[in-house]
Write a protein that holds these residues in place. Structure first.
Motif, PDB file in Angstrom:
ATOM      1  N   LEU A   5      27.652  37.284  42.198  1.00  0.00           N
ATOM      2  CA  LEU A   5      29.008  36.924  42.214  1.00  0.00           C
ATOM      3  C   LEU A   5      29.917  37.849  41.487  1.00  0.00           C
ATOM      4  O   LEU A   5      30.975  38.278  42.862  1.00  0.00           O
ATOM      5  CB  LEU A   5      29.603  35.490  42.238  1.00  0.00           C
ATOM      6  N   PHE A   6      29.793  38.504  40.471  1.00  0.00           N
ATOM      7  CA  PHE A   6      30.885  39.717  40.234  1.00  0.00           C
ATOM      8  C   PHE A   6      30.973  40.961  40.303  1.00  0.00           C
ATOM      9  O   PHE A   6      31.622  41.369  41.092  1.00  0.00           O
ATOM     10  CB  PHE A   6      29.963  39.817  38.382  1.00  0.00           C
ATOM     11  N   PHE A 175      45.969  34.424  27.345  1.00  0.00           N
ATOM     12  CA  PHE A 175      45.984  33.304  26.400  1.00  0.00           C
ATOM     13  C   PHE A 175      45.501  32.040  27.089  1.00  0.00           C
ATOM     14  O   PHE A 175      45.607  31.259  26.004  1.00  0.00           O
ATOM     15  CB  PHE A 175      47.526  32.723  26.925  1.00  0.00           C
ATOM     16  N   PHE A 176      45.220  31.186  27.946  1.00  0.00           N
ATOM     17  CA  PHE A 176      44.454  30.353  28.611  1.00  0.00           C
ATOM     18  C   PHE A 176      42.753  31.137  29.047  1.00  0.00           C
ATOM     19  O   PHE A 176      42.725  31.080  30.068  1.00  0.00           O
ATOM     20  CB  PHE A 176      45.318  29.456  29.436  1.00  0.00           C
ATOM     21  N   PRO A 177      42.045  31.547  27.942  1.00  0.00           N
ATOM     22  CA  PRO A 177      40.619  31.395  28.316  1.00  0.00           C
ATOM     23  C   PRO A 177      39.894  30.538  29.056  1.00  0.00           C
ATOM     24  O   PRO A 177      40.459  29.284  29.286  1.00  0.00           O
ATOM     25  CB  PRO A 177      39.680  31.576  27.113  1.00  0.00           C
ATOM     26  N   ILE A 178      38.843  30.492  29.832  1.00  0.00           N
ATOM     27  CA  ILE A 178      38.249  29.550  31.267  1.00  0.00           C
ATOM     28  C   ILE A 178      37.468  28.673  30.245  1.00  0.00           C
ATOM     29  O   ILE A 178      36.561  29.349  29.524  1.00  0.00           O
ATOM     30  CB  ILE A 178      37.460  30.340  31.925  1.00  0.00           C
ATOM     31  N   HIS A 188      35.730  34.749  34.282  1.00  0.00           N
ATOM     32  CA  HIS A 188      37.311  35.188  34.022  1.00  0.00           C
ATOM     33  C   HIS A 188      37.354  36.700  35.337  1.00  0.00           C
ATOM     34  O   HIS A 188      37.584  36.840  36.067  1.00  0.00           O
ATOM     35  CB  HIS A 188      37.656  35.148  32.642  1.00  0.00           C
ATOM     36  N   TYR A 189      36.101  37.861  35.214  1.00  0.00           N
ATOM     37  CA  TYR A 189      36.291  38.982  35.509  1.00  0.00           C
ATOM     38  C   TYR A 189      36.055  38.949  37.211  1.00  0.00           C
ATOM     39  O   TYR A 189      37.002  39.579  37.391  1.00  0.00           O
ATOM     40  CB  TYR A 189      35.356  40.237  34.954  1.00  0.00           C
ATOM     41  N   THR A 195      40.315  37.743  42.851  1.00  0.00           N
ATOM     42  CA  THR A 195      42.239  38.209  43.664  1.00  0.00           C
ATOM     43  C   THR A 195      42.411  39.969  43.589  1.00  0.00           C
ATOM     44  O   THR A 195      43.355  39.784  44.251  1.00  0.00           O
ATOM     45  CB  THR A 195      42.481  37.092  42.586  1.00  0.00           C
ATOM     46  N   TRP A 196      42.617  40.666  42.754  1.00  0.00           N
ATOM     47  CA  TRP A 196      43.407  41.868  42.436  1.00  0.00           C
ATOM     48  C   TRP A 196      42.508  42.565  44.273  1.00  0.00           C
ATOM     49  O   TRP A 196      43.504  43.434  44.773  1.00  0.00           O
ATOM     50  CB  TRP A 196      42.243  42.496  41.469  1.00  0.00           C
ATOM     51  N   GLY A 197      41.331  42.252  44.648  1.00  0.00           N
ATOM     52  CA  GLY A 197      41.304  43.078  46.119  1.00  0.00           C
ATOM     53  C   GLY A 197      41.562  42.220  47.088  1.00  0.00           C
ATOM     54  O   GLY A 197      42.267  43.064  48.479  1.00  0.00           O
TER      55      GLY A 197
END
Length: 231
Positions: A5-6, A175-178, A188-189, A195-197
């Motif tokens: 998925l990454f 600030f808020f790691p998963i 996270h990545y 999202t950025w894509g």
């Protein structure tokens, strides 16, 4: 599955950056957005290679990845994004000197922020990233409203959603790691790259809609006269 998925999320962002970045350059002559999209795609390509080679933080690829990350989070997908989108919201056409200057500023910011690339939280830079993202979000809310105003309601909603998702990623980043994420922050990545894509994709088609509306209403010529506008 997490690694697959990454990689898919990264490949999606790479495709969106190169494909739509080239369209910004060729179709609209928008060098701010076109080059920034391509820089994001290049960053994603470097990040993917670094990850496939084992993710060694002593690698030169890690230094390059951190530079690109700081480049875009500090100036690229903030100031450069806003200035580029202002082409269709305010008919703003920066000169070549302005284009060069803002990218030079992003390079300086990326190099300066290299000193904070440790595992510990550096509150100053982290807060700066969140603040500039919040300011950018204000403009993007206006950008979404402009889409709604021309009755591109689906795009307005999509732009608002990807902007909200991008803001959430910016907050999570430092600030808020998963909870339960692994040491490489794979979850996270994966979410961030996907999202950025989608941001790169949605902002492009939204830009296209506003450009077409400007052409239809006579606010902007059908062809880009950049050689005249930039002299």
């Amino acid at each position: 599955m997490k690694e697959l998925l990454f990689m898919l999320a990264d490949l999606w962002m790479i495709f969106a950056g190169f494909f739509y970045g080239w369209k910004f350059l060729r179709r609209y002559g928008n060098y701010l957005l076109g080059l920034e999209w391509i820089i994001v795609a290049t960053s994603g390509s470097n990040f993917l290679v670094w990850s496939l080679l084992g993710g060694d933080q002593g690698s030169i690829l890690y230094s390059i990845a951190y530079f690109f990350d700081a480049f875009s989070r500090s100036v690229g997908i903030t100031l450069i994004l806003v200035m580029g989108l202002m082409r269709v919201t305010h008919r703003y056409k920066p000169t070549l000197a302005v284009d060069i200057g803002v990218f030079a500023l992003a390079i300086v910011a990326g190099l300066y922020l290299q000193q904070f690339r440790s595992h510990e939280l550096h509150v100053g830079p982290a807060t700066y990233y969140v603040v500039v993202n919040a300011l950018t979000t204000l403009f993007l809310a206006y950008f979404s409203w402009r889409l709604w105003k021309i009755r591109a309601k689906g795009l307005a909603i999509a732009a608002a959603l990807v902007t909200a998702a991008g803001t959430a990623i910016a907050l999570i980043y430092d600030f808020f790691p998963i909870p339960g994420d692994d040491e490489y922050r794979t979850t996270h990545y994966t979410l961030a790259l996907a999202t950025w894509g989608f941001q790169l994709f949605v902002y492009f088609i939204s830009y296209r809609a506003l450009h077409n509306d400007n052409v239809a209403t006579g606010a902007e010529p059908a062809t880009n006269e950049w050689s005249v506008a930039r002299t």
